[in-house]
Write a protein that holds these residues in place. Sequence first.
Motif, PDB file in Angstrom:
ATOM      1  N   VAL A  47      28.649  87.924  92.553  1.00 60.50           N
ATOM      2  CA  VAL A  47      28.137  87.532  91.226  1.00 60.50           C
ATOM      3  C   VAL A  47      28.922  86.348  90.678  1.00 60.50           C
ATOM      4  O   VAL A  47      28.359  85.384  90.159  1.00 60.50           O
ATOM      5  CB  VAL A  47      28.202  88.741  90.265  1.00 60.50           C
ATOM      6  CG1 VAL A  47      27.953  88.284  88.822  1.00 60.50           C
ATOM      7  CG2 VAL A  47      27.184  89.792  90.656  1.00 60.50           C
ATOM      8  N   ILE A  48      30.236  86.410  90.793  1.00 66.99           N
ATOM      9  CA  ILE A  48      31.073  85.318  90.270  1.00 66.99           C
ATOM     10  C   ILE A  48      30.768  84.013  91.000  1.00 66.99           C
ATOM     11  O   ILE A  48      30.624  82.949  90.391  1.00 66.99           O
ATOM     12  CB  ILE A  48      32.561  85.692  90.404  1.00 66.99           C
ATOM     13  CG1 ILE A  48      32.893  86.871  89.475  1.00 66.99           C
ATOM     14  CG2 ILE A  48      33.447  84.495  90.073  1.00 66.99           C
ATOM     15  CD1 ILE A  48      34.281  87.429  89.673  1.00 66.99           C
ATOM     16  N   GLU A  49      30.654  84.085  92.339  1.00 72.69           N
ATOM     17  CA  GLU A  49      30.375  82.870  93.116  1.00 72.69           C
ATOM     18  C   GLU A  49      29.022  82.275  92.743  1.00 72.69           C
ATOM     19  O   GLU A  49      28.891  81.047  92.570  1.00 72.69           O
ATOM     20  CB  GLU A  49      30.407  83.209  94.610  1.00 72.69           C
ATOM     21  CG  GLU A  49      31.794  83.561  95.133  1.00 72.69           C
ATOM     22  CD  GLU A  49      31.750  84.005  96.584  1.00 72.69           C
ATOM     23  OE1 GLU A  49      30.636  84.202  97.105  1.00 72.69           O
ATOM     24  OE2 GLU A  49      32.832  84.164  97.202  1.00 72.69           O
ATOM     25  N   GLN A  50      28.017  83.124  92.592  1.00 69.65           N
ATOM     26  CA  GLN A  50      26.673  82.604  92.280  1.00 69.65           C
ATOM     27  C   GLN A  50      26.599  82.079  90.846  1.00 69.65           C
ATOM     28  O   GLN A  50      25.858  81.124  90.574  1.00 69.65           O
ATOM     29  CB  GLN A  50      25.625  83.707  92.502  1.00 69.65           C
ATOM     30  CG  GLN A  50      25.526  84.186  93.949  1.00 69.65           C
ATOM     31  CD  GLN A  50      25.314  83.039  94.931  1.00 69.65           C
ATOM     32  OE1 GLN A  50      24.507  82.139  94.685  1.00 69.65           O
ATOM     33  NE2 GLN A  50      26.059  83.047  96.037  1.00 69.65           N
ATOM     34  N   LEU A  51      27.345  82.688  89.938  1.00 71.44           N
ATOM     35  CA  LEU A  51      27.373  82.167  88.565  1.00 71.44           C
ATOM     36  C   LEU A  51      27.996  80.771  88.537  1.00 71.44           C
ATOM     37  O   LEU A  51      27.539  79.879  87.809  1.00 71.44           O
ATOM     38  CB  LEU A  51      28.158  83.114  87.652  1.00 71.44           C
ATOM     39  CG  LEU A  51      27.422  84.386  87.209  1.00 71.44           C
ATOM     40  CD1 LEU A  51      28.351  85.286  86.408  1.00 71.44           C
ATOM     41  CD2 LEU A  51      26.188  84.024  86.374  1.00 71.44           C
ATOM     42  N   ASP A 236      13.546  76.529  77.877  1.00 72.00           N
ATOM     43  CA  ASP A 236      12.792  77.748  78.194  1.00 72.00           C
ATOM     44  C   ASP A 236      12.842  78.070  79.686  1.00 72.00           C
ATOM     45  O   ASP A 236      12.201  79.037  80.135  1.00 72.00           O
ATOM     46  CB  ASP A 236      11.328  77.604  77.759  1.00 72.00           C
ATOM     47  CG  ASP A 236      11.190  77.554  76.243  1.00 72.00           C
ATOM     48  OD1 ASP A 236      12.059  78.135  75.559  1.00 72.00           O
ATOM     49  OD2 ASP A 236      10.237  76.925  75.748  1.00 72.00           O
ATOM     50  N   TRP A 237      13.539  77.249  80.460  1.00 69.12           N
ATOM     51  CA  TRP A 237      13.592  77.414  81.913  1.00 69.12           C
ATOM     52  C   TRP A 237      14.938  78.010  82.339  1.00 69.12           C
ATOM     53  O   TRP A 237      15.975  77.737  81.731  1.00 69.12           O
ATOM     54  CB  TRP A 237      13.391  76.073  82.610  1.00 69.12           C
ATOM     55  CG  TRP A 237      12.020  75.475  82.380  1.00 69.12           C
ATOM     56  CD1 TRP A 237      11.563  74.913  81.238  1.00 69.12           C
ATOM     57  CD2 TRP A 237      10.957  75.403  83.329  1.00 69.12           C
ATOM     58  NE1 TRP A 237      10.276  74.474  81.390  1.00 69.12           N
ATOM     59  CE2 TRP A 237       9.871  74.759  82.697  1.00 69.12           C
ATOM     60  CE3 TRP A 237      10.802  75.780  84.654  1.00 69.12           C
ATOM     61  CZ2 TRP A 237       8.673  74.508  83.318  1.00 69.12           C
ATOM     62  CZ3 TRP A 237       9.604  75.530  85.293  1.00 69.12           C
ATOM     63  CH2 TRP A 237       8.542  74.905  84.623  1.00 69.12           C
ATOM     64  N   TYR A 238      14.907  78.822  83.374  1.00 69.43           N
ATOM     65  CA  TYR A 238      16.113  79.441  83.911  1.00 69.43           C
ATOM     66  C   TYR A 238      16.220  79.111  85.403  1.00 69.43           C
ATOM     67  O   TYR A 238      15.208  79.086  86.116  1.00 69.43           O
ATOM     68  CB  TYR A 238      16.068  80.959  83.755  1.00 69.43           C
ATOM     69  CG  TYR A 238      16.261  81.437  82.341  1.00 69.43           C
ATOM     70  CD1 TYR A 238      17.497  81.904  81.903  1.00 69.43           C
ATOM     71  CD2 TYR A 238      15.200  81.420  81.431  1.00 69.43           C
ATOM     72  CE1 TYR A 238      17.675  82.356  80.610  1.00 69.43           C
ATOM     73  CE2 TYR A 238      15.370  81.864  80.132  1.00 69.43           C
ATOM     74  CZ  TYR A 238      16.617  82.337  79.728  1.00 69.43           C
ATOM     75  OH  TYR A 238      16.798  82.772  78.452  1.00 69.43           O
ATOM     76  N   ILE A 239      17.441  78.875  85.847  1.00 73.09           N
ATOM     77  CA  ILE A 239      17.698  78.720  87.273  1.00 73.09           C
ATOM     78  C   ILE A 239      18.178  80.069  87.798  1.00 73.09           C
ATOM     79  O   ILE A 239      19.072  80.690  87.215  1.00 73.09           O
ATOM     80  CB  ILE A 239      18.723  77.597  87.556  1.00 73.09           C
ATOM     81  CG1 ILE A 239      18.950  77.489  89.070  1.00 73.09           C
ATOM     82  CG2 ILE A 239      20.023  77.802  86.805  1.00 73.09           C
ATOM     83  CD1 ILE A 239      19.727  76.261  89.468  1.00 73.09           C
ATOM     84  N   VAL A 240      17.548  80.572  88.852  1.00 71.13           N
ATOM     85  CA  VAL A 240      17.802  81.913  89.364  1.00 71.13           C
ATOM     86  C   VAL A 240      18.320  81.824  90.800  1.00 71.13           C
ATOM     87  O   VAL A 240      17.759  81.086  91.621  1.00 71.13           O
ATOM     88  CB  VAL A 240      16.514  82.763  89.319  1.00 71.13           C
ATOM     89  CG1 VAL A 240      16.794  84.176  89.845  1.00 71.13           C
ATOM     90  CG2 VAL A 240      15.942  82.820  87.906  1.00 71.13           C
ATOM     91  N   TYR A 241      19.383  82.556  91.108  1.00 72.15           N
ATOM     92  CA  TYR A 241      19.919  82.684  92.454  1.00 72.15           C
ATOM     93  C   TYR A 241      19.900  84.166  92.834  1.00 72.15           C
ATOM     94  O   TYR A 241      20.341  85.018  92.047  1.00 72.15           O
ATOM     95  CB  TYR A 241      21.350  82.146  92.534  1.00 72.15           C
ATOM     96  CG  TYR A 241      21.414  80.668  92.846  1.00 72.15           C
ATOM     97  CD1 TYR A 241      21.696  80.227  94.136  1.00 72.15           C
ATOM     98  CD2 TYR A 241      21.186  79.727  91.847  1.00 72.15           C
ATOM     99  CE1 TYR A 241      21.749  78.863  94.417  1.00 72.15           C
ATOM    100  CE2 TYR A 241      21.234  78.369  92.122  1.00 72.15           C
ATOM    101  CZ  TYR A 241      21.515  77.940  93.412  1.00 72.15           C
ATOM    102  OH  TYR A 241      21.567  76.604  93.703  1.00 72.15           O
ATOM    103  N   ALA A 242      19.390  84.477  94.014  1.00 70.54           N
ATOM    104  CA  ALA A 242      19.321  85.854  94.495  1.00 70.54           C
ATOM    105  C   ALA A 242      19.864  85.909  95.919  1.00 70.54           C
ATOM    106  O   ALA A 242      19.421  85.171  96.793  1.00 70.54           O
ATOM    107  CB  ALA A 242      17.882  86.373  94.445  1.00 70.54           C
ATOM    108  N   VAL A 243      20.836  86.799  96.126  1.00 70.43           N
ATOM    109  CA  VAL A 243      21.450  86.972  97.446  1.00 70.43           C
ATOM    110  C   VAL A 243      20.976  88.297  98.015  1.00 70.43           C
ATOM    111  O   VAL A 243      20.994  89.324  97.320  1.00 70.43           O
ATOM    112  CB  VAL A 243      22.990  86.956  97.335  1.00 70.43           C
ATOM    113  CG1 VAL A 243      23.618  87.140  98.715  1.00 70.43           C
ATOM    114  CG2 VAL A 243      23.452  85.648  96.699  1.00 70.43           C
TER     115      VAL A 243
END
Length: 677
Positions: A47-51, A236-243
Amino acid sequence: MSIAYFFHKSLRKKLFLVLIIIGFLPFLTLLIYTLFLSETKILNKIVIEQLERTDSVARLINNHLSALSKEVNFLSSLDLMDDILVEDIDKRVSRLLTQKADDFNLDVTLFCINLEGLIIASSNKEILYKKFDTAAFTHERASYIKEKELYVYSKIHTSFDNDKTTGYLVLRYNLNNLDLYLTHQNTVHSYIINSTNAVAIGENLALKLDFATDTNSVINAAHVIVYKRLSSVMQDWYIVYAVDKNIALAFLDDFIRFMLTISIFIFAFILYFSLRYSKDIVKPIEELTKLTNEITKTQDYSAKVEINSTDEIATLSDSFNKMIQTTSIALAKLEEENSLRLKRFTQLIEVFNTIIQTKSEDECINISIKEIAKLTGKKDLYFIEKKDETAHTEFAELYVNDFEKDTKIFFGSIALDIKQFEDKNERDFYNSIASMITLQLDKIRLIKRTLGASNAKSAFISNISHELRTPLNAIIGATQYMISYETLSDEQIDTLSTIELSAQYLLEMINEVLDIAKIEAGKMEVNLQNVNIISLLQNCYDMLYPLASDKELEFTFSFDTFEPKDYETDPKILQQIVLNLLSNAIKFTEKGKISLELTNDEHYLYIKVQDEGIGIAHEDMDLLFHDFIQLKNTIHTTQQGTGLGLSLSKKMAKILHGDIEVFSEGVGYGTSVIFKI
């Protein structure tokens, strides 16, 4: 000395060896797993790395979009843009726009729009001379997003007159260009999504996220997900990362498989030593347990454990034998004492049942002396009234309650010397009898006191009702007759109406006395109705206004902060309480102001009556709500009444699930009464 003998000598060492083998290795393994390889720690690190990655990409995107805006602003300010006023506009300006669009090396289009919304120059010739909706151009320069297109625009001013606008320079930017900033890996998925309409850029996994905060992390069964809100025009846009969670925890899974494999060998190792030493450890304990079960079944405490060793089990067996011997002696003594205690308890119950049947103090004392004589066998017991006669002997002294002073007073003693009993339990037994006698005496005295007060109150209620109702009914009847059948002036009618109203009010005061009796008997009925509180209080105010006016008192009614609501209560009881409070205020105020105030909140309705009258001394506060009690004061001695107003009001308020509180700074400082319901 061999190791086998060393452990054979001590049961504690045998147990220590087994516990080390069974407990230490699993504990050490669990500790290493918890500290270094826990799933939570791994997931938190991801979580920390992806944040950190989302923060970095968000900054790059924001900087990129900011650079686009600056480029458009710069191009719109060039003197070359004056060419849009001439006919060869597409020669120089269009070449410039085409060159700049190529420089971006992105899916972008640059074009100029005149004031009529016509595209007059563009890097894309297919859209030349087409109409463009400029309704969104509300500022000097700005940007906005429509579906998946970002539009950055800036007004074009002539170089020779900065106040003259010739059109707009527009950059149309395909948001799919932002895919360049996203990660494209098999185990890490990233995309940009609009939280309002779910439009996505890049690989959309449809994770159904709840974008409640600007930055957050979510861990579900399949993925470790982080997201961050973009700023500026893309807020209004979000950047999302999923591992992928299974990939992230692959190492941990391998370790768990390793632990499961090696645990087989550990279990076999522990089982070997447990089987080897358990027999020697458990056998003596099993023998001791067997003997204990036999003693429990047969109650034969003469049995003993045979001792065949010199270790801790031998010490335990010897202690067990001594304990059995001591238990046998103690049980015999305890059985004897229990028999005596049961006999004494039965006697105590019988004495108590006899004493509570007595009806007078003399009967209680005489019966008690007879009962104690039966228990002790003493025939010379007698009652001593004076305390001085018991000064040198520990007789059974009786202390009763003085209900008026709320203290204990000496009633007398029974001539039984309690010191003669050596057993403390015997002394406690006779002291308990003395306590029973005291309680019965208190009960007899309290019943006598209560019956006296009740009889006095009943007589008072009967007398005052009979004496006052008859003349008041005559007055009311006479005034009603004169108003109805005599020819009177308006002034005379008003006077007679006042007399009738006052007589009715006095009759209601008499009814207060009867209401007290009803309330205490539990016969006061509540008739709930929807009530207009303001109208009801206004009636109370109008009814008592003449009394205040006669004393030249300033009498006000306010409800400015009251929020009208639907209230369901008993209007008659509520009106009676308010009239009592207002009457008291008028009665005990010689000059000054009296106010009636109505307020409310979410939980209570508050009716406040405040006066500038004689006030109440602090030491008299506890007497306010007692029946038939009027407070004495040196300032005001002329008022008469039943002494029931506040007492009745308090009890009626309780019936309505409310309460009355009285406040005063002291005599001469007025009084505030708050009735809340």
